[in-house]
Each structure stands twice: as structure tokens, then as C-alpha cells.
Enzyme design. Structure first.
Site, short mmCIF file in Angstrom:
data_model
loop_
_atom_site.label_atom_id
_atom_site.label_comp_id
_atom_site.label_asym_id
_atom_site.label_seq_id
_atom_site.Cartn_x
_atom_site.Cartn_y
_atom_site.Cartn_z
N ARG A 1 23.91 41.25 55.38
CA ARG A 1 23.78 41.30 54.20
C ARG A 1 22.30 40.37 53.38
O ARG A 1 21.21 40.34 53.13
CB ARG A 1 24.84 40.62 53.30
CG ARG A 1 25.63 41.47 53.15
CD ARG A 1 26.64 40.26 52.35
NE ARG A 1 28.24 41.10 52.48
CZ ARG A 1 29.42 40.49 51.80
NH1 ARG A 1 29.49 39.13 51.57
NH2 ARG A 1 30.44 41.14 52.04
N LEU B 1 38.08 36.49 52.49
CA LEU B 1 39.02 36.35 52.71
C LEU B 1 39.69 36.39 53.23
O LEU B 1 41.10 35.55 53.47
CB LEU B 1 39.13 38.16 51.91
CG LEU B 1 38.75 38.76 50.60
CD1 LEU B 1 38.83 40.14 50.65
CD2 LEU B 1 39.25 37.81 49.61
N GLY C 1 43.63 29.45 44.27
CA GLY C 1 43.04 31.62 44.77
C GLY C 1 43.03 31.74 45.72
O GLY C 1 44.78 31.53 45.81
N LEU C 2 42.64 32.73 46.80
CA LEU C 2 42.94 33.22 48.00
C LEU C 2 44.00 32.09 48.79
O LEU C 2 44.51 31.68 49.42
CB LEU C 2 42.29 33.84 48.30
CG LEU C 2 43.03 34.78 47.97
CD1 LEU C 2 41.91 36.40 48.30
CD2 LEU C 2 44.62 36.03 48.09
N ALA C 3 42.35 31.08 49.27
CA ALA C 3 42.54 29.55 50.00
C ALA C 3 44.25 28.94 49.14
O ALA C 3 44.69 28.60 50.05
CB ALA C 3 41.46 28.90 50.50
N GLY C 4 43.87 28.43 48.01
CA GLY C 4 44.67 27.37 47.44
C GLY C 4 46.22 27.90 47.32
O GLY C 4 47.06 26.71 47.46
N GLY D 1 43.60 24.17 43.32
CA GLY D 1 42.72 25.50 43.37
C GLY D 1 43.90 26.23 44.29
O GLY D 1 44.66 26.47 45.30
N HIS E 1 23.43 38.21 47.80
CA HIS E 1 24.02 39.80 48.36
C HIS E 1 22.74 40.74 47.97
O HIS E 1 23.09 40.93 47.04
CB HIS E 1 25.62 39.97 47.53
CG HIS E 1 26.21 41.28 48.38
ND1 HIS E 1 25.91 42.50 48.23
CD2 HIS E 1 27.28 40.71 48.64
CE1 HIS E 1 26.50 42.87 48.67
NE2 HIS E 1 28.15 42.42 48.59
C1 LIG Z 1 31.86 39.90 43.07
C2 LIG Z 1 32.67 38.98 44.51
C3 LIG Z 1 32.76 40.64 45.57
C4 LIG Z 1 33.68 39.40 46.83
N1 LIG Z 1 34.11 40.44 47.70
C5 LIG Z 1 34.61 39.93 48.72
C6 LIG Z 1 35.58 41.07 49.81
O1 LIG Z 1 35.61 42.07 49.43
N2 LIG Z 1 36.10 40.52 50.31
C7 LIG Z 1 35.31 39.39 50.50
O2 LIG Z 1 36.31 38.97 52.40
N3 LIG Z 1 35.16 38.19 50.27
C8 LIG Z 1 34.98 38.96 49.02
N4 LIG Z 1 34.10 37.52 48.14
C9 LIG Z 1 34.31 36.22 48.04
C10 LIG Z 1 35.70 36.15 47.94
O3 LIG Z 1 36.56 36.57 47.03
C11 LIG Z 1 35.41 34.54 48.04
O4 LIG Z 1 35.09 34.01 48.41
C12 LIG Z 1 36.77 34.01 47.81
O5 LIG Z 1 37.87 34.85 47.44
C13 LIG Z 1 37.19 32.12 47.99
O6 LIG Z 1 38.42 32.75 47.47
P1 LIG Z 1 38.98 30.36 47.14
O7 LIG Z 1 40.26 30.81 46.70
O8 LIG Z 1 38.41 29.49 48.51
O9 LIG Z 1 38.17 30.29 45.64
P2 LIG Z 1 38.60 31.03 44.68
O10 LIG Z 1 38.80 32.33 43.96
O11 LIG Z 1 37.19 30.80 43.82
O12 LIG Z 1 39.51 29.70 43.81
C14 LIG Z 1 39.07 28.61 43.53
C15 LIG Z 1 40.51 28.29 42.79
O13 LIG Z 1 40.20 26.42 42.31
C16 LIG Z 1 40.15 26.38 41.09
N5 LIG Z 1 39.50 25.04 40.72
C17 LIG Z 1 38.35 24.67 40.97
N6 LIG Z 1 38.34 23.27 40.63
C18 LIG Z 1 38.80 23.21 40.52
C19 LIG Z 1 39.19 22.07 39.36
N7 LIG Z 1 38.23 21.08 39.44
N8 LIG Z 1 40.02 22.00 39.32
C20 LIG Z 1 40.88 22.83 39.12
N9 LIG Z 1 41.13 23.80 40.36
C21 LIG Z 1 39.54 23.68 40.23
C22 LIG Z 1 40.01 27.74 40.54
O14 LIG Z 1 40.71 27.47 39.60
C23 LIG Z 1 40.75 28.14 41.41
O15 LIG Z 1 41.79 28.27 41.56
C24 LIG Z 1 33.66 38.45 46.76
C25 LIG Z 1 33.29 36.97 45.45
C26 LIG Z 1 32.55 37.76 44.36
C27 LIG Z 1 31.65 37.05 43.94
#
Ligand SMILES: Cc1cc2nc3c(=O)[nH]c(=O)nc-3n(C[C@H](O)[C@H](O)[C@H](O)COP(=O)(O)OP(=O)(O)OC[C@H]3O[C@@H](n4cnc5c(N)ncnc54)[C@H](O)[C@@H]3O)c2cc1C
Length: 667
Positions: A338, A470, A43-46, A41, A267
Site C-alpha cells: 500500500r 484482522l 471489535g475483533l480484538a476485544g 472494546g 491506503h
Molecule cells: C474500511 C476498512 C476496511 C478494512 N478492511 C480490512 C481487511 O479487509 N482486512 C484486514 O485485515 N483489515 C482491514 N481493515 C483494518 C481492520 O478492520 C482494523 O484494523 C480492525 O478491525 C481493528 O480492530 P480492533 O478490534 O483493534 O478495533 P475496532 O474494531 O476499531 O474496535 C474498537 C472497539 O473499542 C471500543 N472503544 C474504543 N474506545 C473506547 C473507549 N474509550 N471506551 C469504551 N470502548 C471503546 C469501540 O466501541 C469498539 O468496540 C480495514 C479497515 C478499514 C477502515
């Protein structure tokens, strides 16, 4: 059996993290070069974890199923990110952010983790600013803040309605630097389909190249799962269409406990569902509740006239509007958390006051804010007798500056101009507080296997406050994991490269291939979406905003039936050796069908209401959540034993030494 030890360090809340960091094991720079870490992953965490770990000198192998890290679901985050910087000088502090988060989560999270989150929150903002993230600034040039639900200060940093996108570009550029240095090997369009555990330790993964279909083996000294949340178990949610639980579920099946699966966030401000053929719901950011007022008509005849198209909301006079959040929760008003706002909307709609054809919508109205800003702007422009039209013109400009892209998105989807008529909104599944259980080090119950971001059960307890996902994802990736993983890896410096030609890799690869073959060769009758939609309906109706024992028992049975039907009758088109999104979906829905059962089981087991988990049997006479701290102040961590219905419950008791458990009140 794996142990459940939180590993929270001793000492005063404020000193725990600092003292802990001072004492944990470190890996020297020369040894880091010999250590591989897999990050699932970006995303922001990974993304933040991969960039930081590579910056420290480890060899990172990063995986994402999208074609670029920039397309992770994190890009969708709109409203902002919290930090206790106290820039507006309105009384904020680390302790207040900690306290709001603990209280917001209805006292179902770990004190030490949440305090650490608050403590590093300011660093995240500094980090992102130095990466060039264009946070909004106020008139004097300093970073601006706004408010989110459940708090009485302004601590949310934002970049218009695109905060996630801007933060992700920051993390992505940090990653790119490491990709260019050869410290991150980026595997886009690769899906992890299993983890490989050798002698009890996570040692690698099996991944499918989604373009060619090739099944690959990758090894490492530690594996980090940052695969996001499982909100799409409801089929309709605000999550990206691709968001799924496969990585988290696969590690659960290999020994990682899954915590509080029933803690989901619905939400309150999403664009309502329009019909049966919809595949996605759209969020209207919580930031809109800074200025938007939520209401329904007071009179049922007005509701009916609106539904029949005979009356417009703008024609309803002030005295006939029920600003029900302001009425019920005067202290927090439209900015209640929420879960509270969602239930209040459902209560009004269930009572018959919903304003669209489905009866499932309430208004989010900017009229008051437009007038207020318009008057202020007129004064600032030296216009002392502005006309009503001029006030509205000036006010709309301010609203446009603050939320322009959200208003545009609403207009494109609903074909109504939200500057002129109130938005219609309704609750929708948005976030999952539950997830893989991790200790203070963010390590799962499998040694060497970590989980960060939304995928872990995290710091939000039973309800996440806005703008804190985030914060948590970036805290985990930039500031927590890079320290804690070293403590484990310090014992791996003599391990050497991990071979992939072992029986554990053979077995994991074989199982992955067999499942793919099954999907391709099963001559079923129904598409994957058919089953996913059916599952979503059960989840929404019986495991959604309100739950009760009868409905949950029915849900468990119905989910089992859908799962059995799926394995007999699913039809997957295409082949296994090409880009095949039906095949990808099949694997993900198969996992959702198992996770859903555990989800309902967890909800049934928790005989209390807390945060987003509302059991109808446990509520106050005013309809508020009724916690049972004596019996349920614990994290429910489930161990997989071969079948979701036979999962074994382990309890991590939650000890509150620094806050007093109180009934959450926003009145
Ligand atoms: C519409 C919306 C608006 C939001 N707004 C806010 C906000 O304003 N403020 C806030 O704090 N939070 C907000 N959130 C919540 C926040 O965006 C998410 O909780 C956060 O971005 C999750 O980040 P993450 O890195 O954990 O996962 P993600 O961003 O979901 O990333 C997941 C990653 O894992 C990878 N992945 C998944 N499964 C696999 C696999 N099996 N093999 C390989 N790769 C894989 C994907 O490709 C991706 O790169 C919002 C959420 C939504 C839905």
C-alpha cells in the site's frame, strides 16, 4: 520510570512460542472464577479476547461505546484475512507469511511477534469456520483464497467484501454465549475515560454511561485495551466516524509508552475527496487490485480533456494509458504494498496526471479482467464464438460475484457505473501501525495493563500488508492474550476483589468530571468539528503521505496553536446528563490534539524513510524509501512526562537474527 523489556523468549524462531507457552504460569480453573478482567472494546480484538477469557473462566467486564459489539469499526473490513494454510498449494508456509510481513513492514517490527502471528494464523481460520463464518469457497467446496499486496501467493480468506462483518458476527456470537452464562458483563454505550493505577498496577477504569451521563467506577485484576486505531487524527479517513484514541491516550498519560506514532498507513484505493464539507472517506478494498489495473493517461492533453468533461477514460486507447505500477514494479505490478502504491499515485498526480477536477485521482480499471473472465466463462459454457457483448456480460457477472457489494457502494457514492467506466481512486488515511507499546505478552509498560489489536503498536512495523490487521486482532484475542495474561494473573489469585472506594479511584473520577464540566460550561465560539478539521488539514498536508523536517516543525507549532485555541474557544452544546455526542467528540478531539503533536515529533525524530513514513529528504534517486538501519532499526517508545512536546524517547532495538535486512524491492 517504567522499563522497556520486550520479553522475547530465547530459542529458535520456530520454537519460541511453543516453548514459552509450555513454561508460563497458569491459573487453575477454580481461581479463574475469582479474577476479574476489564476489556475495553469489543471489535475483533476485544470481542475475541472477551469471549475467550470468559470461556476460560475469568469474569469479564466488557465495554464499548456503540450500542452493540456488532457495530465496532471492525465491521467495515472488506477484503479478507491472511493465513498461511497454503490451500492453493502455491508455496505458502508460516515462514513465508512471517517473511512477507517483516519485509512488508520495512524491517521495523519484532521478529518473534511476527513469527508467532504467522504460526497461529491457520488456527484463526479453523476457529472462525467452526463458528460458522461463511468464508468464500471454491468450486470443490474448499475455502477460497485471493491475493493482497506485497505477496506472491494467494493466502487471503474472504467473505465477499464483508469479511470483517462476518468475522465480527462470529466473535459476537462467541461473546453472547458468555454473556448468557453470566461470564461477560457487557457495558454497551460506555466510554472509558481513564484507567486507575494502584501501587503501579492497572486496577480499574472510570467510564461514562453515554446514555445517562453517569460516571462509573469499575475494578479488575487486569485491564485490556482493544480500542482500535487513531487514523481519525487526520479528520478524514476510512475509519468509522467514532474511532478515536482516547483509551490509548489516557493509558499513555498514566504510564503506558506510546510506540512509533508516526507509522500510519495511507491506503491507495479510496474514493477521492469531493470537497471541503466531507466528513468521511470510503475505502475501495485492496482485493480489487487482484483484478483492477491502475492507470492515468500518458498525455497531459488527455488529462485536461477528461477534467473538462470532453473525453471519457473509456475513449483513451491502450497505447495512451500509463499503467504506472506495472511499468515501475513489473514483479508485483498492481499488487505492490500500500505505501508503494500510494506514493506512486501521488507522484503521478503531483506531476499533473490526476484525473478528476481536484487533480487527485487515478483510475482503477476492470476492463481487462471483465474480458478475461468473460472469455473463460464462454468456453466453460461451450460458447466458442461469443460476441463482444456476450463476453462482457459473462465477465461482469464474475466481477459481480467477487466484488458486487463494493461496486454497488462505489456507484451509490460516485453515481457512476464502475462496470462500464473505471473507478476513480486516491490514497486516504486508513490504519495506524503505531500505538501503545507492548511486550511479547502484549502487556504495556504498566503491569496488568494490556493492549491488543490495532490499538497496540503491533506486528506491522512501518507498513501493514493488506488482510493482516484482522489476522493480528484475532491472533491477539483468541490465541495470544488468553495465554500470556495468565502468567500475570497467576500472581493475583490471592488479591481478592478490588475495592473502588480508594483515593486512586476518587482522583481519577474527579479529573474526569472536571473535564466534562469544563466542556459543558465553556462558552466558546467554535464547534468541536471546526478544530478537528483544522487539525486534519495540518496532519494531511505536513504529516501525511510525504513529510519533511521543515513541514514537521511547522506542524508541531500549528498543532499547539490549534490546541490552545480549542481549550479557549470550544463550544459544546447540550448537557452532561444526557446522550451528548458533541461532548463525546470534545473529549476525543482534545486527545487527538495531544497525540498529533507526539505523532509529528516522532516523524521528525525518525531521520529515515521506511514503510508508510516517507521523509522527502531520505529517498533513492528513483524516489523509493531510503532506510537507515544503522541508526533507526528500533521501536521508538515515548514516555509521557506532562506534555507531548516533552515526551521522553526510549528505544527498543530491533534485532534481526532470522532474516537479513534488505532494501525492499517489488520490482
Ligand atoms: C474500511 C476498512 C476496511 C478494512 N478492511 C480490512 C481487511 O479487509 N482486512 C484486514 O485485515 N483489515 C482491514 N481493515 C483494518 C481492520 O478492520 C482494523 O484494523 C480492525 O478491525 C481493528 O480492530 P480492533 O478490534 O483493534 O478495533 P475496532 O474494531 O476499531 O474496535 C474498537 C472497539 O473499542 C471500543 N472503544 C474504543 N474506545 C473506547 C473507549 N474509550 N471506551 C469504551 N470502548 C471503546 C469501540 O466501541 C469498539 O468496540 C480495514 C479497515 C478499514 C477502515
Amino acid at each position: 520510570m517504567a522499563t522497556l523489556e520486550s520479553k522475547v523468549p530465547k530459542g529458535d524462531l520456530k520454537d519460541k512460542w511453543t516453548t514459552y507457552k509450555d513454561k508460563i504460569n497458569l491459573v487453575n480453573p477454580a481461581n479463574k472464577r475469582n479474577i476479574d478482567i476489564i476489556v475495553i472494546g469489543t471489535g475483533l480484538a476485544g470481542g475475541s479476547a472477551a469471549a475467550t477469557l470468559a470461556g476460560l473462566g475469568y469474569n469479564v467486564k466488557a465495554f464499548a461505546y456503540q450500542d452493540s459489539p456488532r457495530r465496532a469499526h471492525s465491521i467495515a473490513a472488506q477484503g479478507g484475512i491472511n493465513a498461511s494454510k497454503n490451500y492453493p498449494n502455491d508455496g505458502d508456509s508460516d515462514y513465508r507469511l512471517f517473511y512477507d510481513t517483516i519485509k512488508g513492514g520495512d524491517y521495523r517490527s519484532r521478529e518473534a511477534n511476527v513469527y508467532r502471528l504467522a504460526e497461529v494464523s491457520g488456527n484463526i481460520i479453523d476457529q472462525c469456520v467452526s463458528q460458522g463464518v461463511p468464508f468464500a469457497r471454491d468450486y470443490g467446496g474448499t475455502l477460497d483464497n485471493r491475493s493482497f499486496g506485497g505477496v506472491l501467493v494467494s493466502r487471503t480468506f474472504y467473505a465477499k467484501g464483508q469479511t470483517g462483518q462476518q468475522l465480527l458476527l462470529g466473535a459476537y456470537s462467541a461473546m453472547n454465549r458468555q454473556i448468557a452464562r453470566g461470564k461477560i458483563t457487557m457495558h454497551n454505550r460506555h466510554e472509558m475515560l481513564d484507567v486507575v493505577v494502584i501501587d503501579g498496577k492497572a486496577r480499574g477504569i472510570i467510564a461514562r454511561n453515554l446514555i445517562t451521563g453517569e460516571i462509573e467506577r469499575h475494578s479488575a485484576h487486569a485491564v485490556v485495551i482493544a480500542s482500535g486505531g487513531y487514523g481519525n487524527v487526520y479528520y478524514l479517513s476510512t475509519n468509522a466516524m467514532g474511532s478515536n484514541a482516547t483509551a490509548a491516550w489516557k493509558i499513555h498519560k498514566k504510564g503506558a509508552y506510546f510506540a512509533n506514532p508516526c507509522f500510519t498507513q495511507i491506503h491507495p484505493t479510496c474514493i477521492p475527496r469531493s470537497g471541503d464539507y466531507q466528513s468521511k472517506l470510503t475505502l475501495m478494498s485492496e482485493s480489487l487490485r487482484n483484478d483492477g489495473r491502475i492507470w492515468v493517461p500518458k498525455k497531459l492533453e488527455d488529462v485536461h480533456a477528461i477534467r473538462e468533461g470532453k473525453l471519457k477514460p473509456t475513449q483513451i486507447p491502450e497505447e495512451d494509458r500509463d499503467y504506472y505500477l506495472e511499468r515501475r514494479y513489473p514483479a508485483f505490478g498492481n499488487l505492490v504494498p500500500r505505501d508503494v502504491a500510494s506514493r506512486a499515485a501521488k507522484e503521478r498526480c503531483d506531476a499533473g496526471y490526476g484525473v478528476n477536477k481536484t487533480g487527485e485521482a487515478v483510475y482503477l480499471d476492470f476492463k481487462t479482467a471483465i474480458e478475461r473472465y468473460g472469455k473463460e466463462q464462454a468456453l466453460l459454457h461451450g460458447e466458442h464464438n461469443p460476441s463482444k457483448e456476450r463476453i462482457i456480460e459473462l465477465g461482469e457477472k464474475v466481477i459481480e460475484e467477487k466484488y458486487g457489494n463494493l461496486f454497488q457502494m462505489y456507484e451509490k457514492i460516485v453515481a457512476e457505473n464502475p462496470y462500464k467506466t473505471p473507478m476513480m481512486i486516491y490514497p486516504a488515511t486508513h490504519y495506524t501501525m503505531g500505538g501503545v507499546w507492548v511486550d511479547y505478552n502484549l502487556m504495556t509498560t504498566v503491569p496488568g495493563l494490556y493492549c491488543i489489536g490495532e490499538a497496540n503498536f503491533s506486528d506491522h512495523g512501518a507498513n501493514r500488508l493488506g488482510a493482516s490487521a484482522l489476522m493480528q486482532g484475532l491472533a491477539d484475542g483468541y490465541f495470544v492474550l488468553p495465554y500470556t495474561i495468565g502468567d500475570y494473573l497467576a500472581n493475583e489469585i490471592r488479591t481478592g476483589e478490588i475495592p473502588t472506594d480508594t483515593k486512586e479511584f476518587d482522583e481519577a473520577e474527579k479529573a474526569v468530571k472536571e473535564r466534562i464540566d469544563f466542556f459543558i460550561n465553556n462558552k466558546g465560539t467554535h464547534s468541536v468539528d471546526y478544530f478537528h478539521k483544522k487539525l486534519g488539514k495540518v496532519m494531511w498536508n505536513k504529516v501525511g503521505l510525504a513529510r519533511n523536517a521543515k513541514g514537521l516543525k511547522e506542524a508541531i507549532q500549528e498543532i499547539k496553536e490549534i490546541r490552545e485555541d480549542f481549550w479557549k474557544n470550544v463550544k459544546v452544546t447540550g448537557t452532561a446528563t444526557e446522550f451528548n455526542q458533541e461532548l463525546e467528540k470534545a473529549g476525543r478531539v482534545a486527545d487527538f490534539l495531544e497525540l498529533a503533536e507526539l505523532f509529528a515529533k516522532d516523524a521528525l525524530e525518525r531521520n529515515e524513510s521506511c514503510g508508510g513514513h516517507f521523509r522527502e529528504e531520505y529517498q533513492t534517486p528513483e524516489g523509493e524509501a531510503l532506510r537507515d538501519d544503522e541508526n533507526y532499526a528500533y521501536v521508538a517508545a515515548w514516555e509521557y512526562t506532562g506534555n507531548p512536546s516533552e515526551a521522553k524517547l526510549h528505544k527498543e532495538p530491533l534485532k534481526f537474527e532470522f532474516v537479513e535486512l534488505k532494501t525492499r524491492s517489488y520490482k
